[in-house]
Design a protein around this motif. Structure first.
Motif, mmCIF file in Angstrom:
data_model
loop_
_atom_site.group_PDB
_atom_site.id
_atom_site.type_symbol
_atom_site.label_atom_id
_atom_site.label_comp_id
_atom_site.label_asym_id
_atom_site.label_seq_id
_atom_site.Cartn_x
_atom_site.Cartn_y
_atom_site.Cartn_z
ATOM 1 N N ASN A 1 0.832 -1.200 0.000
ATOM 2 C CA ASN A 1 0.000 0.000 0.000
ATOM 3 C C ASN A 1 0.869 1.254 0.000
ATOM 4 N N ALA A 2 1.936 1.240 0.804
ATOM 5 C CA ALA A 2 2.836 2.393 0.843
ATOM 6 C C ALA A 2 3.551 2.566 -0.493
ATOM 7 N N SER A 3 3.939 1.461 -1.113
ATOM 8 C CA SER A 3 4.608 1.546 -2.410
ATOM 9 C C SER A 3 3.679 2.139 -3.464
ATOM 10 N N SER A 4 2.430 1.688 -3.468
ATOM 11 C CA SER A 4 1.453 2.222 -4.422
ATOM 12 C C SER A 4 1.280 3.728 -4.221
ATOM 13 N N ALA A 5 1.194 4.164 -2.962
ATOM 14 C CA ALA A 5 1.028 5.592 -2.670
ATOM 15 C C ALA A 5 2.261 6.379 -3.069
ATOM 16 N N ASN A 6 3.446 5.845 -2.793
ATOM 17 C CA ASN A 6 4.678 6.552 -3.151
ATOM 18 C C ASN A 6 4.824 6.695 -4.661
ATOM 19 N N ILE A 7 4.479 5.631 -5.381
ATOM 20 C CA ILE A 7 4.546 5.692 -6.840
ATOM 21 C C ILE A 7 3.580 6.755 -7.372
ATOM 22 N N ALA A 8 2.354 6.734 -6.852
ATOM 23 C CA ALA A 8 1.351 7.701 -7.304
ATOM 24 C C ALA A 8 1.764 9.120 -6.963
ATOM 25 N N ASN A 9 2.304 9.320 -5.759
ATOM 26 C CA ASN A 9 2.706 10.662 -5.346
ATOM 27 C C ASN A 9 3.851 11.178 -6.212
ATOM 28 N N TYR A 10 4.796 10.312 -6.512
ATOM 29 C CA TYR A 10 5.903 10.735 -7.360
ATOM 30 C C TYR A 10 5.428 11.051 -8.778
ATOM 31 N N SER A 11 4.402 10.331 -9.238
ATOM 32 C CA SER A 11 3.968 10.435 -10.634
ATOM 33 C C SER A 11 2.974 11.553 -10.888
ATOM 34 N N LYS A 12 2.472 12.189 -9.840
ATOM 35 C CA LYS A 12 1.289 13.045 -9.998
ATOM 36 C C LYS A 12 1.483 14.202 -10.977
ATOM 37 N N ASN A 13 2.714 14.677 -11.136
ATOM 38 C CA ASN A 13 2.963 15.761 -12.088
ATOM 39 C C ASN A 13 3.512 15.264 -13.416
ATOM 40 N N ASN A 14 3.681 13.964 -13.551
ATOM 41 C CA ASN A 14 4.198 13.373 -14.792
ATOM 42 C C ASN A 14 3.027 12.921 -15.660
ATOM 43 N N VAL A 15 2.407 13.860 -16.317
ATOM 44 C CA VAL A 15 1.223 13.559 -17.127
ATOM 45 C C VAL A 15 1.639 13.506 -18.595
ATOM 46 N N PRO A 16 1.467 12.369 -19.248
ATOM 47 C CA PRO A 16 1.855 12.272 -20.654
ATOM 48 C C PRO A 16 0.858 12.991 -21.552
ATOM 49 N N ALA A 17 1.270 13.279 -22.767
ATOM 50 C CA ALA A 17 0.324 13.763 -23.770
ATOM 51 C C ALA A 17 -0.544 12.580 -24.186
ATOM 52 N N VAL A 18 -1.863 12.779 -24.132
ATOM 53 C CA VAL A 18 -2.802 11.685 -24.413
ATOM 54 C C VAL A 18 -3.550 12.002 -25.700
ATOM 55 N N ASN A 19 -3.541 11.048 -26.611
ATOM 56 C CA ASN A 19 -4.261 11.207 -27.871
ATOM 57 C C ASN A 19 -5.100 9.961 -28.128
ATOM 58 N N ILE B 1 2.636 3.118 -15.006
ATOM 59 C CA ILE B 1 1.465 3.960 -15.279
ATOM 60 C C ILE B 1 0.537 3.893 -14.074
ATOM 61 N N THR B 2 0.395 5.010 -13.362
ATOM 62 C CA THR B 2 -0.598 5.092 -12.298
ATOM 63 C C THR B 2 -1.926 5.521 -12.913
ATOM 64 N N VAL B 3 -2.941 4.702 -12.725
ATOM 65 C CA VAL B 3 -4.280 5.003 -13.227
ATOM 66 C C VAL B 3 -5.076 5.618 -12.080
ATOM 67 N N ASP B 4 -5.429 6.895 -12.227
ATOM 68 C CA ASP B 4 -6.180 7.607 -11.189
ATOM 69 C C ASP B 4 -7.641 7.161 -11.229
ATOM 70 N N THR B 5 -8.097 6.523 -10.157
ATOM 71 C CA THR B 5 -9.449 5.971 -10.108
ATOM 72 C C THR B 5 -10.422 6.878 -9.360
ATOM 73 N N THR B 6 -10.088 8.144 -9.235
ATOM 74 C CA THR B 6 -10.974 9.068 -8.529
ATOM 75 C C THR B 6 -12.378 9.045 -9.142
ATOM 76 N N LYS C 1 9.531 13.724 -3.973
ATOM 77 C CA LYS C 1 8.341 14.545 -3.824
ATOM 78 C C LYS C 1 7.611 14.087 -2.573
ATOM 79 N N PRO C 2 8.136 14.422 -1.399
ATOM 80 C CA PRO C 2 7.569 13.903 -0.159
ATOM 81 C C PRO C 2 6.166 14.441 0.085
ATOM 82 N N ILE C 3 5.386 13.641 0.745
ATOM 83 C CA ILE C 3 4.051 14.081 1.136
ATOM 84 C C ILE C 3 4.182 15.118 2.244
ATOM 85 N N THR C 4 3.539 16.256 2.062
ATOM 86 C CA THR C 4 3.597 17.318 3.056
ATOM 87 C C THR C 4 2.887 16.887 4.323
ATOM 88 N N GLN C 5 3.602 16.916 5.440
ATOM 89 C CA GLN C 5 2.965 16.571 6.706
ATOM 90 C C GLN C 5 2.001 17.690 7.102
#
Length: 425
Positions: free
Chosen positions: A108-126, A175-180, A275-279
């Motif tokens: 769970n922590a690994s999934s969160a760390n990967i997602a947090n690191y990736s949040k600004n890495n948005v590819p061009a989507v076509n 690839i982190t898939v945002d399921t919001t 990109k640490p999570i802000t406490q």
């Protein structure tokens, strides 16, 4: 396959190897055909037999193995074992071959760390008539891995195709898939094109807004060979793909069918520290003004918030704030109104109707739940609560004083409260 619960009752076995706490299967389904597999707690079958063909099968300590149960066949917990693994081992002395709780905490922590690191890495989507391209050309690689974040709506739909570009031949892709906002995601009949099927792609399913692991359903189906992995440690994954050859991590794994292609997904580093999570931290807390009242007239009153109630943290972060009375109501002469009670009132419109609940604050802490939604990571609770109250939506809080009729002496009474974040020091 790594899951708390594994289901192979659809007449298709799990090839390769697996580790699970509980497995539900049926006769003639032979699970595992290589390496080592592990079942910790329970095995159930929809028939009168089970089968395991791993090189080594490790059983949890609670299992009962009978080497000569029926027709010369052994049994596990009274269920005939028609296909026997080459080697059989068992936990002993209170030991566990795998500590699933610890492993899932790590995953769970690994999934969160990967997602947090990736949040600004948005590819061009076509999306060109069902051919979806993720262009990662502008995403920097870290440790020879390109981490990126896409929305679930960016993923190809039924019978769609996926193409990932901008990744070098020797690089891996995460690839982190945002399921919001979604509970069910599907890749039915997904095709990988232009060599993408040969990439080492990890799909990480994560709720970005809620900053939490995805807890819904992933239906995974592909029509051509790909080496990859799925990381969804709190989700239910249903696999329906003869082409899949890789790793799956899930809370619940359901095998509809799978192929026998050899393959494995190599480890990837979990990015940390960049990109640490802000406490979260409190910036200011409010006072509560209950006004002036005549003795013996009223027995309870709701106060007015005074000042600011501000904090900072990570956008989307769920924050818990405790508040407790540390000094009871006391007047300037030191007289204590020790029978006055304070309650925290929570008003909630999330069900469509107003539901109000109270928490006592005199003998224990009351809890406030808050989610930071602003891009700058700042939260102004009183402003947000006032908006919710005016628009009949979500949650807002107030404080109520009761037992006013127990006060016998006039005067100006004040009490002290302590506000504490439970999420950080």
């Amino acid at each position: 396959m790594f899951a708390r619960n594994m289901n192979t009752t659809q007449n298709h076995p799990v090839y390769g190897n697996f580790a699970t706490q509980n497995v539900k299967t049926q006769s003639w389904v032979v699970n595992g055909n290589k390496s080592l597999s592990y079942v910790q707690n329970n095995i159930t079958s929809e028939g009168d037999a089970i089968g395991f063909n791993s090189d080594t099968l490790v059983l949890g300590q609670s299992f009962n193995y009978n080497p000569d149960f029926q027709w010369g066949r052994p049994a596990i917990n009274g269920i005939r074992l028609d296909t026997v693994p080459k080697k059989l081992r068992q936990d002993a002395g209170g030991s566990k071959y795998i500590d699933f709780d610890a492993e899932f905490d790590r995953l769970n922590a690994s999934s969160a760390n990967i997602a947090n690191y990736s949040k600004n890495n948005v590819p061009a989507v076509n999306n060109y008539y069902g051919l979806v391209t993720f262009d990662a050309s502008n995403i920097p690689a870290k440790d020879n891995v390109k981490y990126m974040l896409v929305k679930d709506s960016d993923m190809p739909t039924m019978n769609g195709r996926l193409n990932v570009t901008g990744v070098a031949a020797d690089q891996k892709t995460v690839i982190t898939v945002d399921t919001t906002g979604v509970n069910d995601v599907s890749t039915t009949n997904l095709q990988f094109v232009n060599g993408t099927q040969d990439k080492s792609i990890l799909f990480n399913y994560y709720n970005e807004t809620g900053q939490s692991s995805f807890t819904g359903n992933v239906n995974w189906g592909t029509t051509n060979g790909n080496i990859g992995a799925i990381l969804a440690p709190q989700a239910t994954i249903t696999l329906a793909s003869t082409a899949f050859k890789g790793n799956i991590i899930a809370k619940n794994f359901i095998n509809t069918y799978m192929g026998e292609q050899p393959g494995n997904y190599p480890d990837v580093p979990v990015p940390t520290g960049d990109k640490p999570i802000t406490q979260p931290q409190l910036i200011s807390v409010p006072d509560v003004d209950f006004g002036s009242h005549k003795l013996g007239i009223q027995n309870s009153i709701i106060g007015d918030w005074q000042g600011n109630f501000a904090l900072e943290g990570q956008k989307g972060q769920a924050i818990n704030i405790n508040v407790a009375v540390t000094q009871p109501f006391t007047d300037v002469n030191g007289r204590i109104a020790d029978q006055l009670n304070l309650q925290l009132l929570q008003s909630n419109y999330q069900s469509g109707n107003l539901v109000t609940t109270s928490q006592e604050m005199n003998s224990s802490s009351a809890k406030i739940n808050y989610w930071i939604w602003q891009d700058n990571g700042q939260g102004n609770l009183l402003v947000d609560w006032q908006y919710n109250k005016e628009h009949n939506q979500n949650i807002f809080y107030a404080m109520q004083m009761s037992n006013l009729q127990t006060v016998k002496n006039t005067g100006s009474y004040t009490a002290k409260m302590r506000w504490t974040l439970t999420d950080s020091p």
